[in-house]
Design an enzyme around this catalytic site. Sequence first.
Site, PDB file in Angstrom:
ATOM      1  N   VAL A 115       0.880  -1.169   0.000  1.00 24.00           N
ATOM      2  CA  VAL A 115       0.000   0.000   0.000  1.00 24.00           C
ATOM      3  C   VAL A 115       0.919   1.220   0.000  1.00 24.00           C
ATOM      4  CG1 VAL A 115      -1.787   1.206   1.298  1.00 24.00           C
ATOM      5  CG2 VAL A 115      -1.625  -1.263   1.455  1.00 24.00           C
ATOM      6  N   CYS A 116       0.681   2.205  -0.811  1.00 23.34           N
ATOM      7  CA  CYS A 116       1.662   3.297  -0.825  1.00 23.34           C
ATOM      8  C   CYS A 116       1.122   4.624  -1.319  1.00 23.34           C
ATOM      9  CB  CYS A 116       2.836   2.993  -1.736  1.00 23.34           C
ATOM     10  SG  CYS A 116       3.234   1.298  -1.960  1.00 23.34           S
TER      11      CYS A 116
END
Length: 404
Positions: A151-152
């Site tokens: 996730v980023c």
Amino acid sequence: MLRGDHLHAKMGSGLLCLSVLALLYTSVSTQFVPPYTEDCRTGMYPPKGPTFKGAVTWYTVDLDLPPSKRWTEVITDKKADLVTMIAAIKDLADAFVPSGKLINLVDKDLPLILNTLPYPFNEEIVGIAKDSGVPLGEIVLFNIFYEVFTVCTSMVAEGENGNLYHGRNLDFGLFMGWDTKNKSWTITEKLKPLVVNVDFRRNNHTVFKSTNFAGYVGMLTGIRPHTFTLTMNERFSLDGGYIGILEWILGKRDGMWMSFLTRSVLENATSYEDAKNQLAQTELLAPAYFILGGNQTGQGCVITRSRLLSLDVWELDLKLGRWYVLETNYDHWKEPLFLDDRRTPAMKCMNETMQANISMKTMYDVLSTKPVLNKLTTYTTLMEVSNGRLESYIRDCPDPCMPW
Ligand SMILES: *[C@@H]1O[C@H](CO)[C@@H](O)[C@H](O)[C@H]1NC(C)=O
Ligand SMILES: *[C@@H]1O[C@H](CO)[C@@H](O)[C@H](O)[C@H]1NC(C)=O
Ligand SMILES: *[C@@H]1O[C@H](CO)[C@@H](O)[C@H](O)[C@H]1NC(C)=O
Ligand SMILES: *[C@@H]1O[C@H](CO)[C@@H](O)[C@H](O)[C@H]1NC(C)=O
Ligand SMILES: *[C@@H]1O[C@H](CO)[C@@H](O)[C@H](O)[C@H]1NC(C)=O
Ligand SMILES: *[C@@H]1O[C@H](CO)[C@@H](O)[C@H](O)[C@H]1NC(C)=O
């Protein structure tokens, strides 16, 4: 974190991870406390203080060596941390499928998958297993793992002088073992010592540089100096990766692993356009976002991918006042999940910074503002294509801080 143990037990499949998000949505929505959103940070750079956990060590990987010998120096240094990390993944897997059956499967069956992975990745993985003494199947597992759970936040921005900056926070480890005592994610914490910067060389010249996890042969973050910068973010979708990965295991192998494509592009694409075409057109095992910056004014885009094709290419457009593009884990034309809105605070801070003031320093400020910085944030990377710079920093998010 509510239901920490429940979530912990359910990890082990990204598909469950997806349904757990939906579950949280319904069960928490009535009692949801607003996230710990803070005013846009300033003066955070050079990195120091409680959100800065440490610098990242540089290594060289010589692409002229046979693939099985390339990672020896990195693995020799990071062996102990890699073993600890893999033990933690095994604990999680055991919680998911008690009795060690899953790990037996990993040790017995995943080595067979290795032979289906493309060169040079297959041989590099064999070398890493040999250098670390970790069973081959577990190194394969470690390499598949990131394909599924990243996730980023990533962004590309152009300054008024036409200089391009690319920054990213890498957030990893959602739902993987919440440590109630330390208020941290078990896997996220174990990953931090594995973060390395790598200078990939051919004929003793830099081809590209990346921020990476020791033991992992794909790429999530990298720069080809003077040519382009690239990051990859996970895209959750019902046509999801898990189907593609399952198909691969069962023998239907048309697509490419996402982070292997990113690595190939960094290693072999020779221009922004070449990189863009490869990222948009190669069939993948899972949906993804590729955030690509070029070396000239206007060259920056977010490529939203389904497994088969490019759904959308969202480009910088200075005439429209779009001097940056920013991507978290939601299609840019849709609202983010309200429980996970890192996009609005990041955009707010970019807007406050203004184009005239964008730099490595101010981008670090944006990436240091909660909840853009959160308990999953493992590292922050800043890249400037025109001078080939890549800098990265291990991060911490002291309380109060959003778990994601
Ligand atoms: C919690 O943090 C302390 C201090 O940083 C550390 O020594 C300990 O190992 C951590 N506990 C776990 C379970 O990771
Ligand atoms: C490789 O380059 C480094 C500096 O960039 C130099 O010190 C070294 O001597 C070079 N090695 C060879 C084999 O050319
Ligand atoms: C890049 O191209 C070279 C030469 O064709 C090839 O040997 C190498 O395996 C490629 N790298 C990747 C990561 O695909
Ligand atoms: C940008 O990349 C292209 C393609 O590799 C290259 O020909 C050009 O010289 C680069 N421009 C700059 C300013 O580095
Ligand atoms: C930031 O600016 C853009 C462009 O003016 C605008 O569309 C967007 O709504 C702004 N976002 C925030 C959160 O301020
Ligand atoms: C932006 O840059 C200008 C000129 O360097 C400076 O006066 C101003 O304080 C900066 N603004 C912010 C928000 O940093």
